[in-house]
Write an enzyme that holds these catalytic residues in place. Structure first.
Site, PDB file in Angstrom:
ATOM      1  N   SER A 148      29.485 -18.579  -4.273  1.00 50.04           N
ATOM      2  CA  SER A 148      28.482 -19.575  -3.907  1.00 50.04           C
ATOM      3  C   SER A 148      28.301 -19.667  -2.402  1.00 50.04           C
ATOM      4  CB  SER A 148      28.850 -20.963  -4.453  1.00 50.04           C
ATOM      5  OG  SER A 148      29.672 -21.669  -3.553  1.00 50.04           O
ATOM      6  N   VAL A 149      27.219 -20.329  -2.021  1.00 46.74           N
ATOM      7  CA  VAL A 149      26.913 -20.577  -0.607  1.00 46.74           C
ATOM      8  C   VAL A 149      27.973 -21.459   0.033  1.00 46.74           C
ATOM      9  CG1 VAL A 149      25.508 -22.650  -1.046  1.00 46.74           C
ATOM     10  CG2 VAL A 149      25.017 -21.237   0.963  1.00 46.74           C
ATOM     11  N   LYS A 150      28.710 -22.212  -0.761  1.00 41.52           N
ATOM     12  CA  LYS A 150      29.696 -23.141  -0.230  1.00 41.52           C
ATOM     13  C   LYS A 150      30.898 -22.438   0.399  1.00 41.52           C
ATOM     14  CE  LYS A 150      27.677 -27.040  -1.281  1.00 41.52           C
ATOM     15  NZ  LYS A 150      27.300 -28.030  -0.243  1.00 41.52           N
ATOM     16  N   ASP A 151      31.056 -21.142   0.164  1.00 39.21           N
ATOM     17  CA  ASP A 151      32.108 -20.392   0.859  1.00 39.21           C
ATOM     18  C   ASP A 151      31.936 -20.531   2.367  1.00 39.21           C
ATOM     19  OD1 ASP A 151      32.879 -19.508  -1.636  1.00 39.21           O
ATOM     20  OD2 ASP A 151      32.168 -17.462  -1.358  1.00 39.21           O
ATOM     21  N   ALA A 156      32.997 -23.995   3.539  1.00 40.16           N
ATOM     22  CA  ALA A 156      34.440 -24.143   3.390  1.00 40.16           C
ATOM     23  C   ALA A 156      35.180 -23.472   4.543  1.00 40.16           C
ATOM     24  CB  ALA A 156      34.888 -23.566   2.046  1.00 40.16           C
TER      25      ALA A 156
END
Length: 466
Positions: free
Chosen positions: A45-48, A51
């Protein structure tokens, strides 16, 4: 082929795919649409990106030290990114996940070594059991803990100023004219959009894709069925605070997308373009396709697809789940000729009773209702859509109320909670009549009919048996 020294080096750098089938260019109109496939990042996901950015910033600031614990509240994706990065760096990772998130996300988190705590988000944010309050307490109680707080952490949008925006600009050779993305924490659209506006001297338009009932784009705040996007407000919330990661001034306009359009667009993306992305990708893509139709071939639309559909195989990308919640009405197969609940749907609007009503008010509302039974739902100050299934808290039976009043066991001004019955079973409008009968079982005489996850009617046993 790239060779990496660490999985964190594989975060970002995702490809663009031209959506040649869905963008409708074959009819001679519209702009080309390219999809930024963030689900091909190492954590899916883009959330990597956020994070990694948040962990690095916390380490630089001395907020996260060796042997420390990373804590976060998430619908799943940010927690997965934090688990990958945190465990590789030797941190304990404790992730609070919404109890409404797809089961696959919790399974993935555990596989990466994170500890998972499920907590509700369908409560006022001030409630001590709300997910955000639970993780805040843990961060205060655990020595060496650091709360990532993606909603208010400036390192979230900064990740996209430094990586996502420059990637898109380079990949399109500066030809991008419109950028479309969903708004959850707001970090992705705020950071990426700010960079693209700056580098293009304001030429790039930024379009927010939002669930129809999300308050970001002016909705009533009622629940929706697309995870990781939009802004829901519980009717009991005292103060509605928006994330500091979201910079509304970056967004030029919103496209408000109904849940059905979001979910079926994600389904269509997999079947026609071979890209298995999540439901919020369906929201973003639906907004991008709307945008592209009003443009010309000299324009170029980039839509960000935030996560993988593999995390939603039990929910939004399951045909059975879509039917159960009233989003899908096509037959299961070409030979399925059984009538669906749609064929017996009562055209009269459903009567619901407010959870704040008295017994006298409930009885007055129930008298004209066939069968004398109605769902009880949370009272919302402003309601522009039918009641969401998730806001139904029980049921009320007019005959039970009349008996209690006649026998002196209750008074008309008593709250209806004194006689609150169980939540009625639900059935999707596209399910076969046999499924509806099975949902009733032996205990119920009626079921709530759902269209797009919202209660629109009751269907009684007599209508199902003919």
């Amino acid at each position: 082929m790239a060779v990496y020294e660490s999985v964190t080096d594989a975060i970002g750098g995702t490809p663009l795919f031209r959506l040649s089938r869905l963008s409708g260019l074959g009819d001679g109109g519209g702009a080309p649409v390219y999809a930024k496939a963030e689900f091909l990042s190492i954590g899916g996901s883009v959330k990597d990106r956020a994070a990694l950015s948040m962990v690095q910033a916390a380490e630089r600031a001395g907020l996260l030290r060796p042997g420390g614990t990373i804590i976060e509240a998430t619908s799943g994706n940010t927690g997965i990114g934090l688990a990958i990065i945190g465990r590789q760096r030797g941190y304990r990772v404790l992730v609070g996940v919404s109890d409404r998130s797809a089961r696959e996300k919790s399974d993935i988190l555990r596989a990466y070594g994170a500890e998972v705590l499920l907590a509700p988000t369908s409560l006022p944010k001030e409630h001590p059991d709300h997910l955000f309050q639970v993780v805040r307490r843990l961060a205060e109680e655990i020595p060496g803990a650091w709360l990532a707080n993606q909603y208010d952490n400036p390192a979230n949008p900064d990740a996209h100023v430094r990586t996502t925006g420059p990637e898109i600009w380079e990949q399109t050779g500066g030809r991008i004219t419109h950028f479309v993305a969903g708004v959850g924490t707001g970090g992705t659209i705020s950071g990426t959009g700010a960079y693209l506006k700056q580098v293009s001297a304001g030429r790039v338009s930024v379009i927010g894709a939002d669930p129809e009932s999300s308050v970001y784009s002016g909705g009533d705040g009622s629940p929706y069925f697309v995870e990781s996007i939009g802004h829901f407000v519980h009717p009991g919330t005292v103060e509605d605070l928006w994330p500091e990661s979201f910079h509304p001034g970056v967004v030029d306009r919103f496209e408000r997308i109904p849940d059905r359009e979001s979910l079926l667009t994600a389904r269509q993306l997999a079947r026609e373009e071979g890209l298995l992305a999540g439901p919020s990708s369906g929201t973003a893509l639906a907004a991008a396709l709307r945008t592209a139709r009003g443009l010309g071939p000299e324009d170029l639309v980039v839509v960000l697809l935030p996560d993988s559909g593999r995390s939603y195989l039990s929910k939004a990308l399951s045909d059975d789940w879509l039917r159960q919640w009233g989003f899908l009405e096509e037959p299961r197969d070409a030979d399925d000729k059984e009538p669906t609940v749609r064929s017996v749907l009562d055209p009269a609007p459903l009567t619901t009773v407010s959870s704040r009503a008295t017994l006298g008010e409930a009885l007055a509302a129930l008298r004209p209702v066939p069968g004398g039974v109605a769902p009880v739902a949370l009272e919302r100050q402003e309601r522009r859509h039918p009641v969401s299934a998730s806001e139904v808290t029980g049921s009320i039976d007019g005959s039970a109320v009349e008996a209690a009043l006649a026998e002196g066991r209750a008074r008309p001004d008593d709250p209806l909670t004194a006689l609150l019955g169980p939540v009625l079973p639900t059935v999707g409008v596209g399910q076969p009549l046999s499924d509806a009968l099975a949902a009733l079982g032996a205990a119920h005489s009626a079921a709530v009919v759902l269209v797009d996850g919202r209660a629109v009617s009751l269907v009684h046993r007599s209508r199902l048996t003919g």
